[in-house]
Scaffold this active site. Structure first.
Site, PDB file in Angstrom:
ATOM      1  N   SER A   1       1.847 -62.635  40.129  1.00  0.00           N
ATOM      2  CA  SER A   1       0.869 -62.847  39.069  1.00  0.00           C
ATOM      3  C   SER A   1      -0.549 -62.880  39.629  1.00  0.00           C
ATOM      4  O   SER A   1      -0.783 -63.384  40.731  1.00  0.00           O
ATOM      5  CB  SER A   1       1.182 -64.191  38.410  1.00  0.00           C
ATOM      6  OG  SER A   1       0.252 -64.463  37.413  1.00  0.00           O
TER       7      SER A   1
ATOM      8  N   PRO B   1      -7.073 -72.091  43.259  1.00  0.00           N
ATOM      9  CA  PRO B   1      -6.129 -73.225  43.232  1.00  0.00           C
ATOM     10  C   PRO B   1      -6.230 -74.025  41.936  1.00  0.00           C
ATOM     11  O   PRO B   1      -5.285 -74.706  41.555  1.00  0.00           O
ATOM     12  CB  PRO B   1      -6.539 -74.079  44.430  1.00  0.00           C
ATOM     13  CG  PRO B   1      -7.568 -73.324  45.178  1.00  0.00           C
ATOM     14  CD  PRO B   1      -8.048 -72.169  44.346  1.00  0.00           C
TER      15      PRO B   1
ATOM     16  N   HIS C   1      -6.533 -72.766  38.958  1.00  0.00           N
ATOM     17  CA  HIS C   1      -6.137 -71.942  37.811  1.00  0.00           C
ATOM     18  C   HIS C   1      -5.276 -72.785  36.859  1.00  0.00           C
ATOM     19  O   HIS C   1      -4.389 -73.524  37.308  1.00  0.00           O
ATOM     20  CB  HIS C   1      -5.348 -70.722  38.305  1.00  0.00           C
ATOM     21  CG  HIS C   1      -5.165 -69.676  37.247  1.00  0.00           C
ATOM     22  ND1 HIS C   1      -4.278 -69.828  36.211  1.00  0.00           N
ATOM     23  CD2 HIS C   1      -5.768 -68.478  37.055  1.00  0.00           C
ATOM     24  CE1 HIS C   1      -4.347 -68.760  35.427  1.00  0.00           C
ATOM     25  NE2 HIS C   1      -5.245 -67.928  35.924  1.00  0.00           N
TER      26      HIS C   1
ATOM     27  N   LYS D   1       3.709 -68.969  44.597  1.00  0.00           N
ATOM     28  CA  LYS D   1       3.915 -67.514  44.556  1.00  0.00           C
ATOM     29  C   LYS D   1       3.133 -66.835  45.688  1.00  0.00           C
ATOM     30  O   LYS D   1       3.642 -65.937  46.356  1.00  0.00           O
ATOM     31  CB  LYS D   1       3.439 -66.936  43.212  1.00  0.00           C
ATOM     32  CG  LYS D   1       4.450 -67.063  42.069  1.00  0.00           C
ATOM     33  CD  LYS D   1       3.903 -66.386  40.822  1.00  0.00           C
ATOM     34  CE  LYS D   1       4.769 -66.612  39.601  1.00  0.00           C
ATOM     35  NZ  LYS D   1       6.066 -65.955  39.638  1.00  0.00           N
TER      36      LYS D   1
HETATM   37  P1  NAP Z   1      10.998 -64.033  33.099  1.00  0.00           P
HETATM   38  O1  NAP Z   1      11.431 -63.391  31.829  1.00  0.00           O
HETATM   39  O2  NAP Z   1      10.474 -65.434  33.028  1.00  0.00           O
HETATM   40  O3  NAP Z   1      12.189 -63.929  34.136  1.00  0.00           O
HETATM   41  C1  NAP Z   1      12.349 -64.772  35.245  1.00  0.00           C
HETATM   42  C2  NAP Z   1      13.743 -64.540  35.780  1.00  0.00           C
HETATM   43  O4  NAP Z   1      13.985 -65.357  36.911  1.00  0.00           O
HETATM   44  C3  NAP Z   1      14.848 -64.853  34.751  1.00  0.00           C
HETATM   45  O5  NAP Z   1      15.751 -63.791  34.737  1.00  0.00           O
HETATM   46  C4  NAP Z   1      15.508 -66.099  35.323  1.00  0.00           C
HETATM   47  O6  NAP Z   1      16.885 -66.191  35.027  1.00  0.00           O
HETATM   48  C5  NAP Z   1      15.330 -65.831  36.800  1.00  0.00           C
HETATM   49  N1  NAP Z   1      15.491 -67.056  37.607  1.00  0.00           N
HETATM   50  C6  NAP Z   1      14.747 -68.184  37.577  1.00  0.00           C
HETATM   51  N2  NAP Z   1      15.235 -69.079  38.457  1.00  0.00           N
HETATM   52  C7  NAP Z   1      16.331 -68.488  39.043  1.00  0.00           C
HETATM   53  C8  NAP Z   1      17.263 -68.913  40.026  1.00  0.00           C
HETATM   54  N3  NAP Z   1      17.183 -70.115  40.610  1.00  0.00           N
HETATM   55  N4  NAP Z   1      18.253 -68.041  40.404  1.00  0.00           N
HETATM   56  C9  NAP Z   1      18.350 -66.820  39.820  1.00  0.00           C
HETATM   57  N5  NAP Z   1      17.478 -66.370  38.884  1.00  0.00           N
HETATM   58  C10 NAP Z   1      16.498 -67.191  38.496  1.00  0.00           C
HETATM   59  O7  NAP Z   1       9.904 -63.097  33.811  1.00  0.00           O
HETATM   60  P2  NAP Z   1       8.728 -62.250  33.164  1.00  0.00           P
HETATM   61  O8  NAP Z   1       8.028 -63.022  32.093  1.00  0.00           O
HETATM   62  O9  NAP Z   1       9.215 -60.893  32.875  1.00  0.00           O
HETATM   63  O10 NAP Z   1       7.709 -62.216  34.405  1.00  0.00           O
HETATM   64  C11 NAP Z   1       7.965 -61.436  35.550  1.00  0.00           C
HETATM   65  C12 NAP Z   1       7.024 -61.860  36.669  1.00  0.00           C
HETATM   66  O11 NAP Z   1       5.673 -61.628  36.273  1.00  0.00           O
HETATM   67  C13 NAP Z   1       7.105 -63.343  37.021  1.00  0.00           C
HETATM   68  O12 NAP Z   1       6.929 -63.506  38.412  1.00  0.00           O
HETATM   69  C14 NAP Z   1       5.924 -63.936  36.286  1.00  0.00           C
HETATM   70  O13 NAP Z   1       5.449 -65.128  36.874  1.00  0.00           O
HETATM   71  C15 NAP Z   1       4.921 -62.822  36.449  1.00  0.00           C
HETATM   72  N6  NAP Z   1       3.813 -62.834  35.494  1.00  0.00           N
HETATM   73  C16 NAP Z   1       3.965 -63.306  34.223  1.00  0.00           C
HETATM   74  C17 NAP Z   1       2.890 -63.261  33.355  1.00  0.00           C
HETATM   75  C18 NAP Z   1       3.025 -63.684  31.921  1.00  0.00           C
HETATM   76  O14 NAP Z   1       2.105 -63.403  31.135  1.00  0.00           O
HETATM   77  N7  NAP Z   1       4.109 -64.317  31.527  1.00  0.00           N
HETATM   78  C19 NAP Z   1       1.663 -62.779  33.775  1.00  0.00           C
HETATM   79  C20 NAP Z   1       1.565 -62.269  35.060  1.00  0.00           C
HETATM   80  C21 NAP Z   1       2.641 -62.295  35.904  1.00  0.00           C
HETATM   81  P3  NAP Z   1      17.415 -66.443  33.515  1.00  0.00           P
HETATM   82  O15 NAP Z   1      17.277 -65.099  32.860  1.00  0.00           O
HETATM   83  O16 NAP Z   1      18.812 -66.871  33.704  1.00  0.00           O
HETATM   84  O17 NAP Z   1      16.507 -67.483  32.924  1.00  0.00           O
END
Ligand code: NAP
Length: 257
Positions: free
Chosen positions: A131, A137, A139, A153
């Protein structure tokens, strides 16, 4: 040329599942193994658990089994904040993380487990989706559930860069559930796009576009050993030229954190 064997973790996540679906469509180029922890979610998203292994990234022995024989690893696991309770009118929602699901445990120790296992098993390339915002820090995302998520991260990103494995680190702006392939993608570094976005455009990008960038990073040599921020011009931006040449996009990116 034989198909590249790729393991995708976080494969039941919103971006991870899109990556799996895209890679499965390229079966002449990729053999895909997916790691998910919820049987129910796997079935819901994919109809069957074929091609899936069940496991948690906190368990290194599961990772060893899952990663064996793979050429590349896509890390799409991330700590997932949960709302404590629906907020009362005028109140801000409060978030927490499940036990064992704090960012330190998932985004640092869990990612480190994956990088260490990949190294032990001779995996050649890791694509990690993270992300934007990690240079600050203070944020607001770091305040969520007192998780310091962006700090953990970034520590994992640094660890990956120093692991000696080929890396591509994709630091996305705000993720949108909108169609991909319709926008110009813009890359940057050190959160400059966040601090000073060109023409004040929103600092966001569709998950489908991020998934496409992941797939192209597995194909294009110019994506190797690069770390970058990425956002998109809005779909209705008249100045936008839809990104199609991903090799040229990766050429604009640089090595190091
Ligand atoms: P997400 O839907 O939140 O998916 C996270 C995944 O991690 C889920 O499949 C979850 O499993 C899995 N997970 C968490 N803990 C785990 C563990 N201990 N063992 C195995 N699997 C585990 O992700 P997303 O929203 O598509 O985001 C993708 C990336 O982009 C992330 O790194 C996020 O921080 C980053 N990002 C997000 C945003 C935003 O606007 N949300 C912005 C910028 C970057 P389950 O499916 O079982 O829950």
């Amino acid at each position: 040329m034989s198909a590249k064997k790729v393991i995708v973790t976080g494969a039941t996540g919103r971006t991870g599942s899109l990556v799996v679906k895209k890679l499965r469509q390229l079966s002449d180029q990729f053999e895909v193994i997916s790691l998910g922890r919820s049987e129910e979610k796997i079935k819901q998203l994919f109809g069957s658990d074929e091609g899936f292994l069940k496991g948690n990234i906190s368990d290194k022995s599961t990772l060893e089994t899952a990663f064996k024989g793979c050429d590349s690893l896509v890390i799409l696991t991330s700590a997932v904040p949960k709302m404590k309770a629906p907020p009362q009118e005028g109140e801000r929602p409060e978030f927490t993380f499940e036990p064992g699901g704090m960012p330190e445990e998932v985004d640092w120790i869990g990612q480190k487990n994956q990088i260490d296992t990949a190294k032990e098993l001779g995996i050649n390339h890791i694509v990690l989706v993270g992300s934007m915002g990690g240079t600050n820090p203070n944020h607001p995302l770091n305040k969520i559930g007192n998780g310091n998520i962006l700090i953990w991260k970034r520590k994992a990103e640094d660890y990956l860069i120093n692991s000696g494995i080929n890396y591509t680190i994709i630091r996305a702006g705000g993720l949108l559930d909108k169609p991909g392939g319709k926008r110009e993608l813009i890359v940057g570094k050190n959160d400059t796009l966040l601090i000073n976005p060109p023409n004040d455009i929103p600092t966001s990008i569709p998950r489908e576009d991020v998934a496409e960038v992941v797939v192209k990073a597995l194909i294009e040599p110019s994506a190797k050993n690069k770390a970058f921020d990425i956002i998109s011009k809005p779909e209705d931006d008249n100045s936008a030229v839809i990104t199609k040449d991903f090799s040229a996009l990766f050429e604009q990116t640089t090595p190091g954190l």
